[in-house]
Write an enzyme that holds these catalytic residues in place. Structure first.
Site, PDB file in Angstrom:
ATOM      1  N   LEU A   1       2.999  -1.102   4.936  1.00  9.31           N
ATOM      2  CA  LEU A   1       2.309   0.131   5.331  1.00  9.31           C
ATOM      3  C   LEU A   1       3.351   1.250   5.329  1.00  9.31           C
ATOM      4  CD1 LEU A   1       0.240  -1.203   8.407  1.00  9.31           C
ATOM      5  CD2 LEU A   1      -0.557  -0.907   6.042  1.00  9.31           C
TER       6      LEU A   1
ATOM      7  N   THR B   1       0.871  -1.182   0.000  1.00  5.73           N
ATOM      8  CA  THR B   1       0.000   0.000   0.000  1.00  5.73           C
ATOM      9  C   THR B   1       0.904   1.226   0.000  1.00  5.73           C
ATOM     10  OG1 THR B   1      -0.096   0.332   2.411  1.00  5.73           O
ATOM     11  CG2 THR B   1      -1.663  -1.257   1.473  1.00  5.73           C
TER      12      THR B   1
ATOM     13  N   ILE C   1       7.261  -2.126   7.131  1.00 10.07           N
ATOM     14  CA  ILE C   1       7.146  -0.656   7.122  1.00 10.07           C
ATOM     15  C   ILE C   1       7.829  -0.121   5.873  1.00 10.07           C
ATOM     16  CG2 ILE C   1       7.747   1.477   8.352  1.00 10.07           C
ATOM     17  CD1 ILE C   1       5.497  -0.186   9.694  1.00 10.07           C
ATOM     18  N   LYS C   2       7.076   0.703   5.144  1.00  8.80           N
ATOM     19  CA  LYS C   2       7.600   1.252   3.892  1.00  8.80           C
ATOM     20  C   LYS C   2       8.241   2.609   4.157  1.00  8.80           C
ATOM     21  CE  LYS C   2       5.634   0.696  -0.698  1.00  8.80           C
ATOM     22  NZ  LYS C   2       4.428   0.912  -1.496  1.00  8.80           N
ATOM     23  N   ILE C   3       9.497   2.733   3.753  1.00  8.00           N
ATOM     24  CA  ILE C   3      10.243   3.982   3.969  1.00  8.00           C
ATOM     25  C   ILE C   3      10.746   4.486   2.617  1.00  8.00           C
ATOM     26  CG2 ILE C   3      12.322   4.984   5.046  1.00  8.00           C
ATOM     27  CD1 ILE C   3      10.418   4.153   7.193  1.00  8.00           C
TER      28      ILE C   3
END
Ligand code: G3P
Length: 270
Positions: free
Chosen positions: A63, A27, A93-95
């Protein structure tokens, strides 16, 4: 190659997962916005996200953080992980690899620092908004589990820079396009698939542990080319997942076989 669905729409995710061949979900803030509007999920967004995590149980769901300062990204990444990972233990976790804006280039290395901190804390990271193999290499060195080069947006960029008209789903050749002045490229990258191929090649050469997740894919042929280039994962919009199965000759053959069925054959299993 693993296939992820690139969507925050619970109906699309459920439908895609019902096939039994989907390996994860990605996402981003734009996809969450689109889904929240369509599904009217803004009010209970936390519960809505937990439903997505549940559908995708045992497979990774990315996310993304919305902060763009190093410490703030780490804080938000940890908070997102703490809040959502317990439900199905599948949160990544998307960074962003580089959280600078075009008119404010003061944060170039802050994504890498955030990846390093979160990875050290045992939080799996998907590094996003990658447009060069060098960015991917640094993200992998910082500990990212997935690196996400945006193939489709590279093709868009090359076409826009060269005033080529196109629709979002139009195919752009993996080998690039030649014009009078020579091959069109973005600092040596001739297409989105080329970005994937060069990233895979470098990762293989140096035994990087991170998986290459081909993102921003727009059509079926591009998916095939990413698979041939050795991408570990491709994340696809719902409509592209649907298209993967379609061929006119399959349908035509199906029609003919169905017409030719003799009753004696059907009776064998009644
Ligand atoms: O996975 C990244 C993706 O959501 C971006 O896709 O089509 O907006 O470039 P697109």
């Amino acid at each position: 190659m693993k296939i992820f669905i690139d969507s925050a729409d619970i109906d699309e995710i459920k439908d895609a997962y019902s096939s039994g061949v989907i390996d994860g979900v990605t996402t981003n803030p734009s996809l969450i916005k689109k889904a929240a509007e369509k599904q009217n999920a803004g009010k209970d967004l936390g519960d809505y996200i937990k439903r997505i995590l549940d559908v995708a149980k045992s497979t990774p769901v990315s996310l993304e953080v919305t902060e763009y300062r190093y410490k703030d990204m780490v804080k938000q990444g940890k908070a997102l992980f703490k809040k959502f990972n317990p439900s199905a233990k599948n949160v990544f976790i998307k960074i962003p690899v580089n959280p600078s804006f075009p008119d404010d280039e003061t944060r170039d290395d802050e994504g890498i620092k955030a990846i390093k901190d979160l990875s050290k804390a045992g939080i799996p990271v998907n590094c996003t908004l990658i447009f060069t193999p060098e960015q991917a290499l640094l993200a992998a060195k910082a500990g990212a589990r997935f690196v996400s080069p945006f193939a489709g947006r590279v093709d868009d960029y090359i076409r826009k820079q060269n005033s080529i008209k196109f629709e979002k789903s139009d195919y752009y050749p993996a080998c690039g396009m030649c014009r009078k002045k020579g091959m069109l490229h973005d600092n040596g990258i001739v297409s989105g698939v080329d970005l994937i191929a060069k990233t895979v090649e470098i990762f293989q050469e140096y035994g990087m542990k991170a998986e290459v997740l081909a993102a921003s894919l727009r059509n079926v042929r591009q998916v095939r080319e990413c698979a041939l280039a050795g991408a570990d994962i491709a994340t696809l919009p719902f409509d592209v997942i649907k298209q993967l199965l379609v061929h006119h000759k399959s349908r035509e053959g199906m029609e003919k076989f169905t017409k030719d069925v003799i009753p004696e054959y059907v009776k064998l299993t009644k």
